[in-house]
Design a protein around this motif. Structure first.
Motif, PDB file in Angstrom:
ATOM      1  N   TYR A  15       8.383  12.316  -2.889  1.00 22.80           N
ATOM      2  CA  TYR A  15       7.573  11.577  -4.260  1.00 22.80           C
ATOM      3  C   TYR A  15       7.928  11.155  -5.396  1.00 22.80           C
ATOM      4  N   LYS A  43      -0.832   5.898  -8.757  1.00 23.87           N
ATOM      5  CA  LYS A  43      -1.352   6.125  -7.513  1.00 23.87           C
ATOM      6  C   LYS A  43      -0.721   6.712  -6.717  1.00 23.87           C
ATOM      7  N   THR A  44       1.548   7.180  -7.194  1.00 23.43           N
ATOM      8  CA  THR A  44       2.201   8.235  -6.864  1.00 23.43           C
ATOM      9  C   THR A  44       1.494   9.326  -6.815  1.00 23.43           C
ATOM     10  N   LYS A  90      -2.533  15.350  -3.648  1.00 28.05           N
ATOM     11  CA  LYS A  90      -2.586  15.777  -2.646  1.00 28.05           C
ATOM     12  C   LYS A  90      -2.988  16.075  -1.926  1.00 28.05           C
ATOM     13  N   SER A  91      -1.265  15.731  -1.646  1.00 26.24           N
ATOM     14  CA  SER A  91      -0.349  16.552  -0.345  1.00 26.24           C
ATOM     15  C   SER A  91       0.039  17.699  -1.201  1.00 26.24           C
ATOM     16  N   GLY A 116       2.438   8.039   2.784  1.00 25.86           N
ATOM     17  CA  GLY A 116       2.852   8.937   2.525  1.00 25.86           C
ATOM     18  C   GLY A 116       4.318   9.727   3.812  1.00 25.86           C
ATOM     19  N   GLN A 141      -1.495  10.513  -5.112  1.00 31.37           N
ATOM     20  CA  GLN A 141      -1.386  11.256  -3.816  1.00 31.37           C
ATOM     21  C   GLN A 141      -0.489  12.263  -3.744  1.00 31.37           C
ATOM     22  N   TRP A 142       0.505  12.548  -4.432  1.00 30.23           N
ATOM     23  CA  TRP A 142       0.939  13.510  -4.373  1.00 30.23           C
ATOM     24  C   TRP A 142       0.773  15.284  -4.886  1.00 30.23           C
ATOM     25  N   TYR A 202       8.156   3.191   3.487  1.00 30.63           N
ATOM     26  CA  TYR A 202       7.356   3.078   2.013  1.00 30.63           C
ATOM     27  C   TYR A 202       7.745   2.000   1.358  1.00 30.63           C
ATOM     28  N   SER A 254       0.648  -1.126   0.706  1.00 29.48           N
ATOM     29  CA  SER A 254      -0.298  -0.355  -0.384  1.00 29.48           C
ATOM     30  C   SER A 254       0.966   1.442  -0.327  1.00 29.48           C
ATOM     31  N   PHE A 255       0.713   2.202   0.615  1.00 29.62           N
ATOM     32  CA  PHE A 255       1.031   4.084   0.052  1.00 29.62           C
ATOM     33  C   PHE A 255       1.467   3.953   0.827  1.00 29.62           C
TER      34      PHE A 255
END
Length: 286
Positions: free
Chosen positions: A237, A249-250, A256-257, A152, A253-254, A193, A149-150
């Motif tokens: 990232y 997915k990465t 979202k960050s 961060g 997530q970036w 990670y 899973s991820f």
């Protein structure tokens, strides 16, 4: 003094902080457990009297203390020097300005009763209320991270996390191009990670507690630490986007960050990420 094989190895790294080591030693002396454990302290190229203080503590401590010297600055590199000397099946990492609770060792071992768990992070409370409420993790809700899973930046903190030693071996430890002492202070989020990518699950347990005495109190301190977080996010990232699968997915997530911290920081994060790739390539890490 315990003479049997340690089950747990506690690793800390220190650099030019001799004036602040005694409170940490006092906290270690209060740990109460029947579990055999050892302390490994990495002197990361200190130029003050750290070496003398470590030698003195090793002579009077109630557990085996091993002092390791790492000549090149950088927390990722120093942590590698420490865990590679560890004899315990579980390797615990904390910092020299963190004070573990007396039940720290027992709480760590309890979380590894599940053989599917490869690493565990713990709670980081503020020690001094005059310090800024930063570099802490006070969540009291447990969190489970499935294999592959991820996770961060900020998911777990390097001030309080533990790994099975065989997981550290499988993932080749920490990135020596990351960590305090380098331009990219993200060795902790990078490590957890990559531990997930080995195929073991991880978790966050609020029952494992340390108190962080970071001594940051001014607005300048806040700006400096937030700048380091930005650098860490950019390096983290970028690295996993380049080196690991599930790139979509990465990227998500970036983004979202970036939305959380502010879109205006994203260009700088990208630029720092490029700098990390160049730095790591020069040091043959990518």
């Amino acid at each position: 003094m315990m003479n049997n094989q340690p089950v747990i190895s506690v690793v800390i790294c220190t650099r030019n902080r001799a004036a602040f080591l005694q409170p940490f030693f006092s906290a270690l002396d209060k740990i109460s457990t029947t579990i055999s454990w050892e302390l490994i302290v990495v002197n990361n190229a200190s130029t003050d009297n750290t070496a003398e203080l470590l030698a003195e503590y090793a002579n009077r401590a109630g557990v085996p203390v091993h002092v390791v010297y790492e000549s090149l600055p950088g927390l990722g590199r120093a942590r590698n020097a420490g865990w590679r000397q560890a004899q315990g099946e579980i390797v615990v990492f904390t910092d020299d300005d963190c004070y573990p609770e007396p039940n720290f060792i027992d709480k760590v071992l309890a979380e590894f009763a599940d053989n599917n768990i490869g690493f565990v992070g713990g709670r980081v409370e503020l020690f001094d209320p005059q310090d800024l409420p930063i570099t802490i993790k006070v969540d009291k809700t447990p969190q489970f991270y499935p294999a592959y899973s991820f996770i961060g930046p900020g998911g777990l903190h390097g001030a309080n996390f533990s790994f099975r030693k065989d997981i550290l071996i499988a993932m080749d430890g920490f990135d020596p191009c990351m960590g305090s002492g380098t331009p990219f202070p993200s060795e902790d989020c990078d490590a957890v990670y990559r531990a997930l990518q080995v195929g073991k699950a991880g978790k966050y347990s609020p029952d494992i507690v340390v108190y962080h005495h970071h001594r940051r109190r001014t607005e300048a301190d806040r700006i400096k630490i937030e700048s380091s977080y930005l650098a860490g996010r950019g390096a983290f990232y970028t690295k996993i986007l380049v080196r690991y699968p599930r790139k979509a997915k990465t990227f998500i997530q970036w983004m979202k960050s970036a939305k959380c911290f502010g879109w205006h920081f994203l260009p700088k994060e990208v630029w720092i990420g490029i700098q990390y790739l160049l730095f790591a390539a020069k040091n043959k890490n990518v």
